[in-house]
Design an enzyme around this catalytic site. Structure first.
Site, PDB file in Angstrom:
ATOM      1  N   HIS A  17       0.838  -1.199   0.000  1.00 14.31           N
ATOM      2  CA  HIS A  17       0.000   0.000   0.000  1.00 14.31           C
ATOM      3  C   HIS A  17       0.876   1.253   0.000  1.00 14.31           C
ATOM      4  CE1 HIS A  17      -3.107  -2.651   2.298  1.00 14.31           C
ATOM      5  NE2 HIS A  17      -3.544  -2.515   1.069  1.00 14.31           N
ATOM      6  N   LYS A  41     -18.472  -5.808   8.358  1.00 13.71           N
ATOM      7  CA  LYS A  41     -17.333  -6.691   8.130  1.00 13.71           C
ATOM      8  C   LYS A  41     -16.461  -6.779   9.386  1.00 13.71           C
ATOM      9  CE  LYS A  41     -13.883  -7.413   4.577  1.00 13.71           C
ATOM     10  NZ  LYS A  41     -13.139  -6.830   3.485  1.00 13.71           N
ATOM     11  N   ARG A  90      -1.835  -5.787  -8.480  1.00 10.12           N
ATOM     12  CA  ARG A  90      -0.709  -6.681  -8.222  1.00 10.12           C
ATOM     13  C   ARG A  90      -0.448  -7.583  -9.419  1.00 10.12           C
ATOM     14  NH1 ARG A  90      -3.047  -7.562  -2.336  1.00 10.12           N
ATOM     15  NH2 ARG A  90      -4.850  -7.098  -3.593  1.00 10.12           N
ATOM     16  N   SER A 127      -2.959  -7.803   2.610  1.00  6.75           N
ATOM     17  CA  SER A 127      -3.287  -7.702   4.035  1.00  6.75           C
ATOM     18  C   SER A 127      -3.725  -9.056   4.578  1.00  6.75           C
ATOM     19  CB  SER A 127      -4.408  -6.688   4.245  1.00  6.75           C
ATOM     20  OG  SER A 127      -4.001  -5.420   3.825  1.00  6.75           O
TER      21      SER A 127
END
Ligand code: ADP
Length: 158
Positions: A17, A41, A90, A127
């Site tokens: 990030h 969440k 990515r 993450s």
């Protein structure tokens, strides 16, 4: 470009990030890193913890601000008069969802999405893997900032 926004969960903030934030901050006069606040969440870190780790991690960048939002990204962007969302790519597995999201956002509000390709050394960092490897006692420390590593250790010790 005047203003841009980099949205994400940042649970936790990683060096992947950070690389995107550093590069994006060179492309605009103000970059807002917006943490998604989704109460439905379950996160490892609270909203305030995620924002604090980001704040510390970007303190060397004068034009980056940390904020959060609930609900639709396009509503947040409209409210803040930001026309461009930044996302990091990515590999090709990120692309289908990212393209779908970009098209939906553009159709809903005209907001454009700018993708930055991750550098090779950060491609493997996510993450979710950081959380999983840390939970299993593996060496994840090089993929996050020292403060995040410290907070991860404290969290896992709880
Ligand atoms: P993650 O996918 O790691 O859970 P987020 O949901 O917080 O992260 O993602 C925010 C944005 O950052 C997305 O555009 C995502 O593709 C991008 N991103 C996440 N990890 C990296 C990385 N290692 N390199 C480049 N971009 C990344």
């Amino acid at each position: 470009m005047e203003k841009a926004c980099y949205p994400g969960s940042f649970d936790p903030f990683t060096r992947g990030h950070l690389e995107i934030i550093e590069r994006a901050s060179c492309l605009c006069s103000q970059l807002t890193v917006a943490v998604i606040d989704n109460p439905a969440k379950r996160h490892l870190f609270s909203l305030e913890e995620r924002k604090e780790m980001l704040q510390q991690g970007v303190s060397h960048l004068g034009n980056v601000v940390i904020d959060h939002f609930q609900g639709l990204l396009v509503d947040y962007l409209k409210d803040r008069q930001i026309g461009v969302a930044i996302r990091g790519l990515r590999d090709s597995s990120d692309a289908p969802v990212e393209m779908q999201m970009a098209r939906l956002n553009r159709q809903m509000s005209g907001c454009e999405t700018l993708w930055l390709a991750a550098e090779g050394q950060f491609l493997h960092i996510s993450s979710s893997f950081v959380r999983e490897i840390a939970r299993l006692g593996g060496p994840y420390q090089n993929w996050v900032t020292p403060l995040v590593a410290q907070r991860m250790e404290a969290k896992l010790a709880q």
